[in-house]
Design a protein around this motif. Sequence first.
Motif, short mmCIF file in Angstrom:
data_model
loop_
_atom_site.label_atom_id
_atom_site.label_comp_id
_atom_site.label_asym_id
_atom_site.label_seq_id
_atom_site.Cartn_x
_atom_site.Cartn_y
_atom_site.Cartn_z
N LYS A 70 -2.09 6.06 5.44
CA LYS A 70 -2.46 7.25 6.21
C LYS A 70 -4.15 7.19 6.48
O LYS A 70 -4.52 7.35 7.62
CB LYS A 70 -2.20 8.62 5.58
CG LYS A 70 -2.78 9.80 6.37
CD LYS A 70 -2.42 10.98 5.56
CE LYS A 70 -2.80 12.28 5.95
NZ LYS A 70 -2.48 13.46 5.40
N LYS A 71 -4.82 6.81 5.33
CA LYS A 71 -6.43 6.91 5.47
C LYS A 71 -6.68 5.60 6.52
O LYS A 71 -7.69 5.91 7.35
CB LYS A 71 -6.83 6.62 4.21
CG LYS A 71 -6.89 7.85 3.17
CD LYS A 71 -7.43 7.71 2.03
CE LYS A 71 -7.23 8.80 0.93
NZ LYS A 71 -7.65 8.64 -0.49
N GLU A 72 -6.08 4.67 6.39
CA GLU A 72 -6.45 3.49 7.29
C GLU A 72 -6.04 3.71 8.52
O GLU A 72 -6.82 3.33 9.60
CB GLU A 72 -5.53 2.40 6.70
CG GLU A 72 -6.15 1.72 5.41
CD GLU A 72 -5.37 0.51 4.91
OE1 GLU A 72 -5.99 -0.07 4.09
OE2 GLU A 72 -4.30 0.07 5.55
N LYS A 118 0.79 -1.19 -0.15
CA LYS A 118 0.08 0.01 -0.07
C LYS A 118 0.69 1.28 0.05
O LYS A 118 1.83 1.22 0.84
CB LYS A 118 -0.84 -0.15 1.22
CG LYS A 118 -1.85 -1.14 1.31
CD LYS A 118 -2.60 -1.09 2.73
CE LYS A 118 -3.43 -2.54 2.75
NZ LYS A 118 -4.39 -2.45 3.90
N LEU A 127 -6.15 6.76 10.09
CA LEU A 127 -7.46 7.92 10.56
C LEU A 127 -8.33 7.27 10.65
O LEU A 127 -9.18 7.53 11.72
CB LEU A 127 -7.22 8.81 9.45
CG LEU A 127 -8.26 10.01 9.70
CD1 LEU A 127 -7.45 10.80 10.97
CD2 LEU A 127 -8.25 11.02 8.67
N SER A 128 -8.93 5.97 9.98
CA SER A 128 -10.25 5.43 10.19
C SER A 128 -10.09 4.90 11.48
O SER A 128 -11.34 4.25 12.13
CB SER A 128 -10.31 4.56 9.15
OG SER A 128 -9.42 3.20 9.33
N TRP A 143 -3.23 -2.62 8.30
CA TRP A 143 -2.34 -2.27 7.43
C TRP A 143 -1.89 -3.58 6.63
O TRP A 143 -1.47 -3.54 5.36
CB TRP A 143 -1.10 -1.72 8.05
CG TRP A 143 -0.98 -0.24 8.18
CD1 TRP A 143 -2.22 0.66 7.71
CD2 TRP A 143 -0.28 0.62 8.98
NE1 TRP A 143 -1.91 1.84 8.09
CE2 TRP A 143 -0.83 2.10 9.01
CE3 TRP A 143 0.89 0.31 9.88
CZ2 TRP A 143 -0.31 2.97 9.72
CZ3 TRP A 143 1.49 1.52 10.35
CH2 TRP A 143 0.98 2.58 10.29
N ASP A 169 -0.46 7.16 1.13
CA ASP A 169 -2.01 8.00 1.28
C ASP A 169 -3.02 6.76 1.90
O ASP A 169 -3.83 7.06 2.61
CB ASP A 169 -2.61 8.49 0.04
CG ASP A 169 -1.69 9.80 -0.27
OD1 ASP A 169 -1.39 10.40 0.63
OD2 ASP A 169 -1.82 10.18 -1.45
N THR A 170 -2.68 5.69 1.41
CA THR A 170 -3.58 4.37 1.77
C THR A 170 -3.41 4.04 3.40
O THR A 170 -4.18 4.10 4.16
CB THR A 170 -3.38 3.15 0.97
OG1 THR A 170 -3.69 3.48 -0.44
CG2 THR A 170 -4.35 2.22 1.31
N PRO A 222 -3.85 9.81 13.97
CA PRO A 222 -3.41 10.78 12.96
C PRO A 222 -1.95 10.53 12.54
O PRO A 222 -1.15 10.36 13.43
CB PRO A 222 -3.46 12.21 13.55
CG PRO A 222 -3.62 11.98 15.09
CD PRO A 222 -4.13 10.48 15.16
#
Length: 468
Positions: free
Chosen positions: A417-419, A411, A421-422, A466, A414-415, A426
Motif C-alpha cells: 500500500k505504501k509503495e 512484502k 501511494l508513493s 512491487w 501495508d508495504t 491510493p
Amino acid sequence: MKAILPVFDDSRRSPYYIQLYDHIKHSIMTGDIAEGEKLPSLRNLAKSTGLSITTIEQAYNQLLVEGYIYSKAQSGYYVSRIFSKGEGTVHTDSGFLGQNVPSLEDAIDSDTPQMQYDAECFDFNKWKKCMNKILTEFSPALLFEGDPQGERGLRTEISKYLYMSRGVTCNPEQIVIGAGTQQITNQLATLLRKLSIDHVALEDPGYLPVRNTFRDRGFAISPVKVAADGLVIEKLPANIRAAAYVSPSNNAFTGSVMPVGRRYQLLSWAQANDSFIIEDDYDSELRYFGRPIPALKSLDRNERVIYLGSFSSTLFAAVKISYMVLPETIARIFASIVSDYSQTCSKTEQLTLAMFMETGYYQTHIKKLRKLYSGKLSRVTEAFQRKAPDFVNVTDTASGINIILHIRSPKDGDTLKKEALSSGLPSVVLDSFPSGDGYETNLIFYYNQIPLKSIDTVISGLVDVWRA
C-alpha cells in the motif's frame, strides 16, 4: 513627510475614498512612501486634496484594517513594514507580528496529495457555468440558511433522476440531504432509535466509517459475511427487530452483486422480522457492461428499504453531498424532528448540483464517465495480466472505481500500500496474511484517476516497485 497628490477621475465608478486608498496603497507597495513614514493628518490631506475629512478617514481606515498603515495615539498614521510577496510577512509597530504565510496557491498545493489526476474525469467548466448562474441570478437565496432537510430544488432533481436511472419511485419529501455518508448515517441512527431499533447487521467486509458510527451510537452490531451472491441472508438476525446495511449492486470490497432472487429473499426477511434494509447504492451508476442493475429499493413494496446515495464518486471528492430516501412512515418521523438539525451541506453547492442535473449536464457526464472508466478498467486489467501474471491476480469487476487485486509477494499488505501511494496510487488493504515464504494480500486498487494514456506506464512502474 511626502506629499500625497492623487489624481482623481470623476468618470470612474469607484468612490473617492477608494481612489485615494488605491493611490496610497500603490505608493507604499512601490516604495514611494517608505516604511515608518508618517502620513499627512486628516485635516491637512483634506485641504490639499479638496476632499472631506470623512472621505480621508474612510481611506485611512481601509489601509489600517488591511495592515498597510498603523496608528499611534496622539501622533498620527505611519506606514507599516511591508515585506515582498515572496517573503509573505507583515509587521506593524502596533504590536502584531505576522507569521510566514504562504500564498493561497502554495497552501492549496501543499494540502493536495500528489496523486495521479485525470482532468477528463470531470468538466469543471460546466460546473462553473452552473455555479455562476446561481451566484448571479439567485444570490438572494444564499443570504439565508439552507433547508435542514436539503434544498428542495436538489431533492426534486434527485427524485427525478432516481426514477429514470435506478427505478426508484419517491417524492422530494422522502429525501434527506447531508454532507457525506457519515452525517447521513448519524441522522439515520437517530431515526432507528425512534423506531426502537438498536441492532444493526453490517456486511463483512464493509464500509468501516459506517460501522464506527453505529458503534459509537451504542448499537449492537452483527457482522455478516458477504459471499459471491452478496450478503449471507441466512446469517441475519432472526426474531429480532433490526436493520441490515447492504450494498447489493456492488460490494466495493468483494465485487459481489446480489441477484434478484436473493434480493426478494432479503425483502422477505425484513417483512417477516419487522425490520429495515439500508441499501448503500454507492457508485451503482458506474456499471460498464450491460445495463445498471435496478436498485433493491425499486423492488420494495412494503416500505422496508432506506436508500442511500452519494455524488462523491461521480462528481469529485470535494463535493460532500449524500442523501437518503426514507420510507414514507420514517419520513414523517424525520419531519417531526427536522427542526432539531441544521444543514451542514453547502447551500451553494446544492443549488449548483440541482442546476447541473436540471440542465442534463449530470446525465451526460455519467454517460461519458462510464465510457471512460470502462476503457480504464480494461486497460488496467490487461496491464496487470501482462506485467505481473506471476504474482498479481485481478478480480473481475464490472462497476465502480476500483478493482480488487490478489497479490502473492514477499512484502506484506501495508508495504504494498505504501509503495503504491508513493507512486500516487491510493489503495486499501482488505487482508494480508503469511503464506509460504511471503504474504497473500487482497488489495482494493483505485484506478479511476490514472489518465487513460498513462495506464500502461503507471502500472508497469508500480509492478517494478512491487517486485523490487
